[in-house]
Design a protein around this motif. Sequence first.
Motif, PDB file in Angstrom:
ATOM      1  N   ALA A  13     -17.552  11.940 -10.607  1.00 37.17           N
ATOM      2  CA  ALA A  13     -18.445  11.303 -11.584  1.00 37.17           C
ATOM      3  C   ALA A  13     -19.275  10.192 -10.941  1.00 37.17           C
ATOM      4  O   ALA A  13     -20.082   9.537 -11.602  1.00 37.17           O
ATOM      5  CB  ALA A  13     -17.613  10.738 -12.740  1.00 37.17           C
ATOM      6  N   GLY A  14     -19.057   9.928  -9.652  1.00 37.32           N
ATOM      7  CA  GLY A  14     -19.852   8.923  -8.938  1.00 37.32           C
ATOM      8  C   GLY A  14     -19.361   7.496  -9.121  1.00 37.32           C
ATOM      9  O   GLY A  14     -20.039   6.547  -8.747  1.00 37.32           O
ATOM     10  N   LYS A  15     -18.150   7.349  -9.673  1.00 40.19           N
ATOM     11  CA  LYS A  15     -17.647   5.980  -9.892  1.00 40.19           C
ATOM     12  C   LYS A  15     -16.909   5.425  -8.675  1.00 40.19           C
ATOM     13  O   LYS A  15     -16.640   4.226  -8.608  1.00 40.19           O
ATOM     14  CB  LYS A  15     -16.737   5.971 -11.122  1.00 40.19           C
ATOM     15  CG  LYS A  15     -17.530   6.287 -12.397  1.00 40.19           C
ATOM     16  CD  LYS A  15     -16.677   6.332 -13.632  1.00 40.19           C
ATOM     17  CE  LYS A  15     -17.562   6.681 -14.836  1.00 40.19           C
ATOM     18  NZ  LYS A  15     -16.822   6.705 -16.092  1.00 40.19           N
ATOM     19  N   ALA A  16     -16.559   6.284  -7.743  1.00 39.61           N
ATOM     20  CA  ALA A  16     -15.954   5.861  -6.470  1.00 39.61           C
ATOM     21  C   ALA A  16     -16.468   6.815  -5.403  1.00 39.61           C
ATOM     22  O   ALA A  16     -16.416   8.029  -5.582  1.00 39.61           O
ATOM     23  CB  ALA A  16     -14.436   5.936  -6.544  1.00 39.61           C
ATOM     24  N   THR A  17     -16.953   6.245  -4.304  1.00 34.96           N
ATOM     25  CA  THR A  17     -17.495   7.100  -3.242  1.00 34.96           C
ATOM     26  C   THR A  17     -16.370   7.829  -2.517  1.00 34.96           C
ATOM     27  O   THR A  17     -16.462   9.023  -2.247  1.00 34.96           O
ATOM     28  CB  THR A  17     -18.297   6.231  -2.249  1.00 34.96           C
ATOM     29  OG1 THR A  17     -19.239   5.470  -3.006  1.00 34.96           O
ATOM     30  CG2 THR A  17     -19.035   7.075  -1.226  1.00 34.96           C
ATOM     31  N   SER A  18     -15.310   7.076  -2.201  1.00 36.77           N
ATOM     32  CA  SER A  18     -14.149   7.657  -1.522  1.00 36.77           C
ATOM     33  C   SER A  18     -12.911   7.341  -2.345  1.00 36.77           C
ATOM     34  O   SER A  18     -12.869   6.330  -3.064  1.00 36.77           O
ATOM     35  CB  SER A  18     -13.989   7.064  -0.115  1.00 36.77           C
ATOM     36  OG  SER A  18     -15.116   7.358   0.680  1.00 36.77           O
ATOM     37  N   ILE A  19     -11.902   8.212  -2.220  1.00 32.95           N
ATOM     38  CA  ILE A  19     -10.642   7.958  -2.935  1.00 32.95           C
ATOM     39  C   ILE A  19      -9.477   8.038  -1.958  1.00 32.95           C
ATOM     40  O   ILE A  19      -9.523   8.760  -0.959  1.00 32.95           O
ATOM     41  CB  ILE A  19     -10.433   8.929  -4.122  1.00 32.95           C
ATOM     42  CG1 ILE A  19     -10.582  10.394  -3.686  1.00 32.95           C
ATOM     43  CG2 ILE A  19     -11.403   8.598  -5.265  1.00 32.95           C
ATOM     44  CD1 ILE A  19     -10.208  11.402  -4.786  1.00 32.95           C
ATOM     45  N   GLY A  20      -8.452   7.255  -2.275  1.00 34.02           N
ATOM     46  CA  GLY A  20      -7.294   7.222  -1.399  1.00 34.02           C
ATOM     47  C   GLY A  20      -6.090   6.681  -2.142  1.00 34.02           C
ATOM     48  O   GLY A  20      -6.085   6.595  -3.385  1.00 34.02           O
ATOM     49  N   VAL A  21      -5.079   6.343  -1.377  1.00 41.01           N
ATOM     50  CA  VAL A  21      -3.807   5.904  -1.952  1.00 41.01           C
ATOM     51  C   VAL A  21      -3.307   4.686  -1.183  1.00 41.01           C
ATOM     52  O   VAL A  21      -3.838   4.328  -0.137  1.00 41.01           O
ATOM     53  CB  VAL A  21      -2.762   7.043  -1.891  1.00 41.01           C
ATOM     54  CG1 VAL A  21      -3.192   8.221  -2.762  1.00 41.01           C
ATOM     55  CG2 VAL A  21      -2.508   7.503  -0.456  1.00 41.01           C
ATOM     56  N   SER A  22      -2.268   4.091  -1.733  1.00 36.98           N
ATOM     57  CA  SER A  22      -1.660   2.938  -1.075  1.00 36.98           C
ATOM     58  C   SER A  22      -0.154   3.035  -1.257  1.00 36.98           C
ATOM     59  O   SER A  22       0.319   3.444  -2.325  1.00 36.98           O
ATOM     60  CB  SER A  22      -2.196   1.646  -1.702  1.00 36.98           C
ATOM     61  OG  SER A  22      -1.564   0.529  -1.126  1.00 36.98           O
ATOM     62  N   ASN A  23       0.562   2.695  -0.227  1.00 34.67           N
ATOM     63  CA  ASN A  23       2.031   2.688  -0.259  1.00 34.67           C
ATOM     64  C   ASN A  23       2.613   4.086  -0.436  1.00 34.67           C
ATOM     65  O   ASN A  23       3.732   4.234  -0.927  1.00 34.67           O
ATOM     66  CB  ASN A  23       2.543   1.750  -1.361  1.00 34.67           C
ATOM     67  CG  ASN A  23       2.106   0.310  -1.140  1.00 34.67           C
ATOM     68  OD1 ASN A  23       2.434  -0.277  -0.119  1.00 34.67           O
ATOM     69  ND2 ASN A  23       1.319  -0.244  -2.067  1.00 34.67           N
ATOM     70  N   PHE A  24       1.846   5.116  -0.076  1.00 42.23           N
ATOM     71  CA  PHE A  24       2.346   6.488  -0.194  1.00 42.23           C
ATOM     72  C   PHE A  24       3.099   6.867   1.079  1.00 42.23           C
ATOM     73  O   PHE A  24       2.608   6.671   2.188  1.00 42.23           O
ATOM     74  CB  PHE A  24       1.194   7.477  -0.434  1.00 42.23           C
ATOM     75  CG  PHE A  24       0.840   7.661  -1.888  1.00 42.23           C
ATOM     76  CD1 PHE A  24       0.711   6.567  -2.738  1.00 42.23           C
ATOM     77  CD2 PHE A  24       0.616   8.931  -2.416  1.00 42.23           C
ATOM     78  CE1 PHE A  24       0.381   6.738  -4.092  1.00 42.23           C
ATOM     79  CE2 PHE A  24       0.286   9.116  -3.761  1.00 42.23           C
ATOM     80  CZ  PHE A  24       0.175   8.016  -4.599  1.00 42.23           C
ATOM     81  N   HIS A  25       4.284   7.422   0.888  1.00 43.97           N
ATOM     82  CA  HIS A  25       5.067   7.948   2.000  1.00 43.97           C
ATOM     83  C   HIS A  25       4.691   9.404   2.229  1.00 43.97           C
ATOM     84  O   HIS A  25       3.954  10.013   1.449  1.00 43.97           O
ATOM     85  CB  HIS A  25       6.562   7.809   1.704  1.00 43.97           C
ATOM     86  CG  HIS A  25       7.070   6.409   1.893  1.00 43.97           C
ATOM     87  ND1 HIS A  25       8.335   6.023   1.557  1.00 43.97           N
ATOM     88  CD2 HIS A  25       6.469   5.302   2.401  1.00 43.97           C
ATOM     89  CE1 HIS A  25       8.511   4.741   1.839  1.00 43.97           C
ATOM     90  NE2 HIS A  25       7.388   4.281   2.349  1.00 43.97           N
ATOM     91  N   ARG A  26       5.266   9.963   3.286  1.00 46.64           N
ATOM     92  CA  ARG A  26       4.926  11.346   3.658  1.00 46.64           C
ATOM     93  C   ARG A  26       5.131  12.339   2.497  1.00 46.64           C
ATOM     94  O   ARG A  26       4.271  13.172   2.227  1.00 46.64           O
ATOM     95  CB  ARG A  26       5.792  11.740   4.859  1.00 46.64           C
ATOM     96  CG  ARG A  26       5.491  13.111   5.346  1.00 46.64           C
ATOM     97  CD  ARG A  26       6.408  13.495   6.490  1.00 46.64           C
ATOM     98  NE  ARG A  26       6.075  14.849   6.885  1.00 46.64           N
ATOM     99  CZ  ARG A  26       5.917  15.235   8.142  1.00 46.64           C
ATOM    100  NH1 ARG A  26       6.080  14.395   9.128  1.00 46.64           N
ATOM    101  NH2 ARG A  26       5.611  16.488   8.408  1.00 46.64           N
ATOM    102  N   SER A  27       6.268  12.230   1.801  1.00 44.59           N
ATOM    103  CA  SER A  27       6.538  13.207   0.733  1.00 44.59           C
ATOM    104  C   SER A  27       5.497  13.090  -0.379  1.00 44.59           C
ATOM    105  O   SER A  27       5.082  14.087  -0.968  1.00 44.59           O
ATOM    106  CB  SER A  27       7.948  13.007   0.165  1.00 44.59           C
ATOM    107  OG  SER A  27       8.044  11.731  -0.429  1.00 44.59           O
ATOM    108  N   HIS A  28       5.046  11.858  -0.667  1.00 43.57           N
ATOM    109  CA  HIS A  28       4.037  11.668  -1.722  1.00 43.57           C
ATOM    110  C   HIS A  28       2.695  12.248  -1.267  1.00 43.57           C
ATOM    111  O   HIS A  28       1.989  12.885  -2.048  1.00 43.57           O
ATOM    112  CB  HIS A  28       3.876  10.182  -2.058  1.00 43.57           C
ATOM    113  CG  HIS A  28       5.161   9.443  -2.194  1.00 43.57           C
ATOM    114  ND1 HIS A  28       5.402   8.221  -1.600  1.00 43.57           N
ATOM    115  CD2 HIS A  28       6.310   9.757  -2.842  1.00 43.57           C
ATOM    116  CE1 HIS A  28       6.625   7.819  -1.881  1.00 43.57           C
ATOM    117  NE2 HIS A  28       7.200   8.726  -2.629  1.00 43.57           N
ATOM    118  N   LEU A  29       2.366  12.021   0.008  1.00 45.08           N
ATOM    119  CA  LEU A  29       1.105  12.554   0.545  1.00 45.08           C
ATOM    120  C   LEU A  29       1.140  14.074   0.541  1.00 45.08           C
ATOM    121  O   LEU A  29       0.173  14.733   0.141  1.00 45.08           O
ATOM    122  CB  LEU A  29       0.879  12.031   1.975  1.00 45.08           C
ATOM    123  CG  LEU A  29       0.586  10.528   2.098  1.00 45.08           C
ATOM    124  CD1 LEU A  29       0.711  10.076   3.550  1.00 45.08           C
ATOM    125  CD2 LEU A  29      -0.815  10.204   1.573  1.00 45.08           C
TER     126      LEU A  29
END
Length: 278
Positions: free
Chosen positions: A132-148
Amino acid sequence: MTPSIPTVKLNDGHDIPQLGFGVFKVDPDETERIVSDALEAGYRHLDTAAIYGNEEGVGRAIAKSGIPRDELFITTKLWNSDQGTQSAFDAIDLSLEKLGLDSVNLYLIHWPRPDLDRYLETWLAMEQIRDAGKATSIGVSNFHRSHLEKIIAGSSTVPAIDQLELHPTFQQRELRAFGAEHGIAIEAWGPLGQGKYDLFGMPAIAETAAAIGVTPAQVVIRWHLQSGIIVFPKSNSSDRMRANIDVFGFELSPEQMAAIDALDAGNRVGSDPETATF
Ligand code: NDP
């Protein structure tokens, strides 16, 4: 003079300045002044979050600065209680309103909260927020391998970023290797250890600082940069924020880097993402 700050290319093709300014625990009443100082010192990448309660102050400093929007890189984060599809849509709208922006450069899920089991659903909402153009890039924080692994398998987007607690005594080697393998750039939070360990007194850091003629904090920031990590130390002090960005006139030798690499001790300053329930 504004220092020239290197950028890192994200897996979606966008560039992020490798050094920025974080505002965790910056008092909302002081945020406008402190962020204005940071912009004046040359920072162009700001890291905030809905839960910090200071997005309005960040927004006011941006508006007042007159710096063109395309010269700034702004990150905010979706708080845990806003995980879920509709809540995520509402949360980004509220953050954008507080920041006074049409879009952020980077929107992150702040913590996985595996106990809630809503982070995959939330990640699918993040894709829609980006589309929708509200964020150019998206990511995560505090994610461990299993969550990723779960969000990579369940969506069509590999996160551009994983923002992790990371400093010389907590180096996150396995997650950094996983990120390198999958094209996920790593950001460090608490890059100076939040002052909770005597990082600056450790010989590998203090002696390197003395040998080069810089401060221990500058050595630690330089270690992050030379390790390929994206970093945004926080400081309320205009002198310290200026020193923290003045790290492009020297380099750590391979031996000095190796001495700091050897400080990894598993010393967390924050919560374990597997068990955090805030
Ligand atoms: P930092 O490691 O950046 O440490 C900040 C502390 O170091 C402050 O007490 C500051 O004090 C001090 N400091 C800063 N510069 C110097 C210096 N040159 N010499 C001596 N002391 C110094 O911790 P943060 O937790 O703030 O991490 C950075 C950013 O990461 C945050 O602001 C936030 O944007 C993000 N973050 C993200 C989290 C997440 O879960 N995703 C969690 C925590 C942080 P003073 O202000 O007095 O200078």
